[in-house]
Motif scaffolding. Structure first.
Motif, PDB file in Angstrom:
ATOM      1  N   TRP A 173       0.847  -1.188   0.000  1.00 29.37           N
ATOM      2  CA  TRP A 173       0.000   0.000   0.000  1.00 29.37           C
ATOM      3  C   TRP A 173       0.880   1.235   0.000  1.00 29.37           C
ATOM      4  N   LEU A 174       0.360   2.313  -0.508  1.00 26.86           N
ATOM      5  CA  LEU A 174       1.135   3.558  -0.543  1.00 26.86           C
ATOM      6  C   LEU A 174       1.373   4.105   0.848  1.00 26.86           C
ATOM      7  N   ILE A 175       0.322   4.169   1.667  1.00 27.42           N
ATOM      8  CA  ILE A 175       0.408   4.761   2.999  1.00 27.42           C
ATOM      9  C   ILE A 175       0.470   3.634   4.025  1.00 27.42           C
ATOM     10  N   MET A 176       1.686   3.382   4.531  1.00 36.32           N
ATOM     11  CA  MET A 176       1.890   2.300   5.488  1.00 36.32           C
ATOM     12  C   MET A 176       2.775   2.777   6.645  1.00 36.32           C
ATOM     13  N   TYR A 177       2.584   2.127   7.797  1.00 35.70           N
ATOM     14  CA  TYR A 177       3.401   2.420   8.972  1.00 35.70           C
ATOM     15  C   TYR A 177       3.647   1.109   9.713  1.00 35.70           C
ATOM     16  N   LYS A 178       4.894   0.789   9.938  1.00 32.80           N
ATOM     17  CA  LYS A 178       5.279  -0.464  10.587  1.00 32.80           C
ATOM     18  C   LYS A 178       4.670  -1.665   9.866  1.00 32.80           C
ATOM     19  N   LYS A 179       4.772  -1.632   8.548  1.00 33.03           N
ATOM     20  CA  LYS A 179       4.338  -2.712   7.663  1.00 33.03           C
ATOM     21  C   LYS A 179       2.831  -2.962   7.686  1.00 33.03           C
ATOM     22  N   LYS A 180       2.080  -1.980   8.181  1.00 31.77           N
ATOM     23  CA  LYS A 180       0.623  -2.079   8.173  1.00 31.77           C
ATOM     24  C   LYS A 180       0.033  -0.890   7.431  1.00 31.77           C
ATOM     25  N   ARG A 181      -1.057  -1.116   6.746  1.00 30.31           N
ATOM     26  CA  ARG A 181      -1.714  -0.052   5.997  1.00 30.31           C
ATOM     27  C   ARG A 181      -2.316   0.980   6.949  1.00 30.31           C
ATOM     28  N   VAL A 182      -2.119   2.252   6.649  1.00 28.27           N
ATOM     29  CA  VAL A 182      -2.702   3.347   7.425  1.00 28.27           C
ATOM     30  C   VAL A 182      -4.025   3.740   6.767  1.00 28.27           C
ATOM     31  N   LYS A 183      -5.120   3.580   7.488  1.00 29.76           N
ATOM     32  CA  LYS A 183      -6.436   3.832   6.911  1.00 29.76           C
ATOM     33  C   LYS A 183      -6.862   5.293   7.024  1.00 29.76           C
ATOM     34  N   GLU A 184      -6.270   6.019   7.957  1.00 25.53           N
ATOM     35  CA  GLU A 184      -6.558   7.459   8.081  1.00 25.53           C
ATOM     36  C   GLU A 184      -5.386   8.141   8.767  1.00 25.53           C
ATOM     37  N   VAL A 185      -5.273   9.440   8.569  1.00 24.67           N
ATOM     38  CA  VAL A 185      -4.113  10.178   9.082  1.00 24.67           C
ATOM     39  C   VAL A 185      -4.522  11.262  10.073  1.00 24.67           C
ATOM     40  N   LYS A 186      -5.672  11.121  10.687  1.00 26.93           N
ATOM     41  CA  LYS A 186      -6.220  12.191  11.524  1.00 26.93           C
ATOM     42  C   LYS A 186      -5.286  12.579  12.667  1.00 26.93           C
ATOM     43  N   ALA A 187      -4.795  11.595  13.428  1.00 28.12           N
ATOM     44  CA  ALA A 187      -3.952  11.909  14.590  1.00 28.12           C
ATOM     45  C   ALA A 187      -2.644  12.560  14.150  1.00 28.12           C
ATOM     46  N   ALA A 188      -2.000  11.981  13.142  1.00 28.61           N
ATOM     47  CA  ALA A 188      -0.739  12.545  12.646  1.00 28.61           C
ATOM     48  C   ALA A 188      -0.958  13.934  12.073  1.00 28.61           C
ATOM     49  N   TRP A 189      -2.106  14.129  11.425  1.00 30.22           N
ATOM     50  CA  TRP A 189      -2.414  15.438  10.852  1.00 30.22           C
ATOM     51  C   TRP A 189      -2.559  16.485  11.940  1.00 30.22           C
ATOM     52  N   ARG A 190      -3.247  16.158  13.020  1.00 34.44           N
ATOM     53  CA  ARG A 190      -3.423  17.118  14.115  1.00 34.44           C
ATOM     54  C   ARG A 190      -2.068  17.513  14.719  1.00 34.44           C
ATOM     55  N   ARG A 191      -1.163  16.547  14.816  1.00 30.81           N
ATOM     56  CA  ARG A 191       0.156  16.851  15.382  1.00 30.81           C
ATOM     57  C   ARG A 191       0.931  17.822  14.503  1.00 30.81           C
TER      58      ARG A 191
END
Length: 312
Positions: A173-191
């Motif tokens: 997947w394009l958007i992944m973190y620790k080898k898992k797909r990221v389904k939304e970026v809300k928390a990271a976006w707020r930071r």
């Protein structure tokens, strides 16, 4: 249960059941009954847009029951009138885009920002993008995955800007973190929004709206901007299916987006980030999210690349 909106539909249908209880479909769908339902929803603080989504879920359930022969008819259910609704997320300046990108504390968020800008896609389309949808041979990104039916939020095939070829990650997947797909970026976006000192009106959709405005300001033809955004849906013909393979397809749009990407990724040691004006003025040290403003954090009107920990 297999579609992303199933939880929202469940909540909406429970509102129907809470209000109408044991009433029959015929009783519940009379114009006066629907008017009463809408008035009840308004009293509970729901917006006109939310009310229409609730009505739509009920309408879909009733139509399904009618098609399956469970009920004898599908009565008309009106929509609530909606006034002017501002777009999700305000447009951003190039410097604000740069601040978001360079202050992002996760690689997947940096990639999300660049691909939102480089494709003008919707947030869901980028988070759901599988690398198999990227055609490197023809330089295309098929934002709509195979087998997914197009909706009114049409997902087009767009040109792949050269910069994005180096921003694909390891997949699948394009958007992944620790080898898992990221389904939304809300928390990271707020930071990152707090770190950049931007207000709460800055949403992921802000990237899409910024791109639309940038393309028009760059002299890209209106029809091409429409195609890039996925607004070119009505009258879609079989010949247009092959249009993305034409070398001239979205050429002006692609050139403009590559130029914008180049401005954003310029390293901060070459071109320091400039504080948003709202962080330079006034004595209020609190941002829109309750985070400390960057004013005074590093002094002057410029700041270096910092992490949230360093900011604290």
């Amino acid at each position: 249960m297999n579609i992303p909106s199933h939880e929202a539909a469940r909540i909406a249908l429970n509102l129907w059941l809470d209000h109408f209880g044991e009433k029959s479909v015929a009783e519940a769908t009379k114009p006066k009954a629907i008017d009463g339902f809408i008035a009840w929803l308004k009293r509970t603080g729901r917006s006109a847009n939310y009310i229409n989504r609730v009505l739509s879920s009920g309408r879909a359930a009733i139509n399904r029951a009618y098609k399956k022969g469970i009920i004898q008819g599908a009565p008309f259910i009106r929509q609530e009138k909606v006034g002017h609704v501002p777009p999700k997320g305000r447009p951003l300046s190039v410097e604000e885009l740069r601040a978001l990108y360079h202050l992002a504390d996760k690689d997947y968020l940096k990639r999300f920002i660049l691909w939102m800008i480089g494709t003008a896609g919707r947030p869901d389309a980028i988070c759901e993008l599988h690398l198999s949808q990227v055609d490197l041979e023809h330089g295309l990104v098929h934002l709509n995955p195979p087998g997914r039916e197009q909706t009114k939020k049409y997902r087009p095939s767009v040109k792949l800007p050269p910069t994005l070829r180096n921003e694909m990650g390891e997949g699948p997947w394009l958007i992944m973190y620790k080898k898992k797909r990221v389904k939304e970026v809300k928390a990271a976006w707020r930071r990152v929004r707090a770190a950049a000192g931007l207000d709460g009106a800055v949403q992921p959709y802000s990237l899409r709206h910024t791109v639309a405005r940038y393309l028009r300001a760059s002299g890209v033809p209106a029809w091409e901007v429409s195609a890039q955004l996925g607004h070119k849906q009505h009258g879609f013909s079989i010949t247009e299916i092959y249009a993305p393979f034409d070398p001239s397809y979205l050429s002006a749009s692609s050139i403009a987006l590559e130029k914008l990407l180049a401005e954003i990724i310029v390293p901060t040691d070459i071109r320091p980030l400039t504080l948003p004006e709202r962080c330079q003025d006034g004595d209020d040290a609190q941002g829109a999210d309750g985070a400390k403003s960057l004013k005074g954090m590093v002094g002057g009107t410029r700041f270096e690349l910092v992490t949230p920990t360093m900011s604290t």
